[in-house]
Design an enzyme around this catalytic site. Sequence first.
Site, PDB file in Angstrom:
ATOM      1  CG  HIS A  14      -1.814   1.208   1.308  1.00 17.27           C
ATOM      2  ND1 HIS A  14      -3.142   1.098   1.634  1.00 17.27           N
ATOM      3  CD2 HIS A  14      -1.613   2.525   1.083  1.00 17.27           C
ATOM      4  CE1 HIS A  14      -3.701   2.296   1.614  1.00 17.27           C
ATOM      5  NE2 HIS A  14      -2.785   3.181   1.294  1.00 17.27           N
ATOM      6  CG  HIS A  16      -0.787   7.127  -0.972  1.00 17.78           C
ATOM      7  ND1 HIS A  16      -2.036   7.281  -1.545  1.00 17.78           N
ATOM      8  CD2 HIS A  16      -0.995   6.455   0.192  1.00 17.78           C
ATOM      9  CE1 HIS A  16      -2.949   6.739  -0.756  1.00 17.78           C
ATOM     10  NE2 HIS A  16      -2.351   6.222   0.303  1.00 17.78           N
ATOM     11  CE  LYS A 100      -7.879   2.343  -0.681  1.00 15.11           C
ATOM     12  NZ  LYS A 100      -6.670   2.530   0.078  1.00 15.11           N
ATOM     13  CG  HIS A 137      -9.700   4.317   3.673  1.00 15.32           C
ATOM     14  ND1 HIS A 137      -8.516   5.025   3.733  1.00 15.32           N
ATOM     15  CD2 HIS A 137     -10.441   4.750   4.726  1.00 15.32           C
ATOM     16  CE1 HIS A 137      -8.547   5.847   4.766  1.00 15.32           C
ATOM     17  NE2 HIS A 137      -9.698   5.708   5.382  1.00 15.32           N
ATOM     18  CG  HIS A 175      -4.838   2.116   6.006  1.00 12.77           C
ATOM     19  ND1 HIS A 175      -6.178   2.011   6.254  1.00 12.77           N
ATOM     20  CD2 HIS A 175      -4.725   2.833   4.863  1.00 12.77           C
ATOM     21  CE1 HIS A 175      -6.837   2.620   5.296  1.00 12.77           C
ATOM     22  NE2 HIS A 175      -5.992   3.125   4.434  1.00 12.77           N
ATOM     23  CG  ASP A 248      -1.525   4.810   4.031  1.00 10.35           C
ATOM     24  OD1 ASP A 248      -1.558   5.278   2.878  1.00 10.35           O
ATOM     25  OD2 ASP A 248      -2.359   5.113   4.913  1.00 10.35           O
TER      26      ASP A 248
END
Length: 346
Positions: A14, A16, A100, A137, A175, A248
């Site tokens: 995970h 970004h 996602k 999420h 997460h 994350d």
Amino acid sequence: MTQSLTIRRPDDWHLHLRDGAMLAGVLPETARHFARAIVMPNLVPPVVTGADAAAYRARIMAGLPEGMTFQPLMTLYLTEETDPADVAAAHASGLVNAVKLYPAGATTNSASGVTDFDKVRGVLEKMAEIGLPLCIHGEVTTHDVDIFDREQVFLDTVLHPLRDRIPGLKVTLEHVTTSHGIDYVAEASGDIAGTITTHHLMINRNHILVGGIKPHYYCLPVAKRREHMQALRRAATSGNPRFFLGTDSAPHNDENKETACGCAGCFTATNTMACLAHVFEEQGALDKLEGFTSLHGPARYGLAPNDDTITLVKDAQPVAYPAKIVTGDGPVTVFDPGHPLFWRVT
Ligand code: NCD
Ligand code: ZN
């Protein structure tokens, strides 16, 4: 005596990476240690179609410095308009490894996320049929639910009913920040896994709020009480293959973090392996680090573990990690756990 630990090269399930100047700045920080990463699709506008993912993948590869290798594992951002056939084609071509799900309004750039789950039923059924994982999420966004309860409420009111309706769906609860989330992933029947971030193993809500507000510890889901952090530590170091690393790592420049309404996200790409070695050593579980960072994730995604290895060594003196990295989009503060780190990747 120098302690050293050699493990299969890790992957990040995970991450970004952003786009443009920020992408160029942060990509080497991950590619230095990690072979692969599940790349989050929450760009503006989001990565929704197979064509969007192909274009984004090309931009990532173009941003990779000479001499570095890295394989981005692409994801699609689920919207109420997502076309099941497009998702299936992107998966069949090998381009996309997961979809996602952001509940609308849950976090940074999640406005296009899902409000009405009936509208995405067709896509989710197709994903169950073809074995494509859904990364979730897991927070409700209703305004009357306290921010510290949003994960727990999501489990009962959204996740459980959703998995009941589409039992074949492969789900990754991302997460995880609560003992409730950990218990759910550990105990639920069916195909489920959970990712755990680096920072949630090292900070709890006191770190954010005691002694002045610390914007660089603010992320979503927000860190919870210390007892939840301890539950995350136990799960990460348990050897249970349902749990693995998803950092994350979520870069925002300092201007957007250090302000009256700061963005959510901790940037941990630079020192994640040092932080994790520290935590696993504290837990007396260095022998479980490789499973968490390098074995359970590939097994979950039907991929082979990486062939090569990395070696971590523990120095007698603290290792100096940069406080910030420089990007064309401004400085990005590197996660600081608030105590020295002694481990480094050689
Ligand atoms: C992420 C981001 O900045 O894109 N922020 C965060 O706090 N984790 C979004 C997300 O994954 O929730
Ligand atoms: Zn994220």
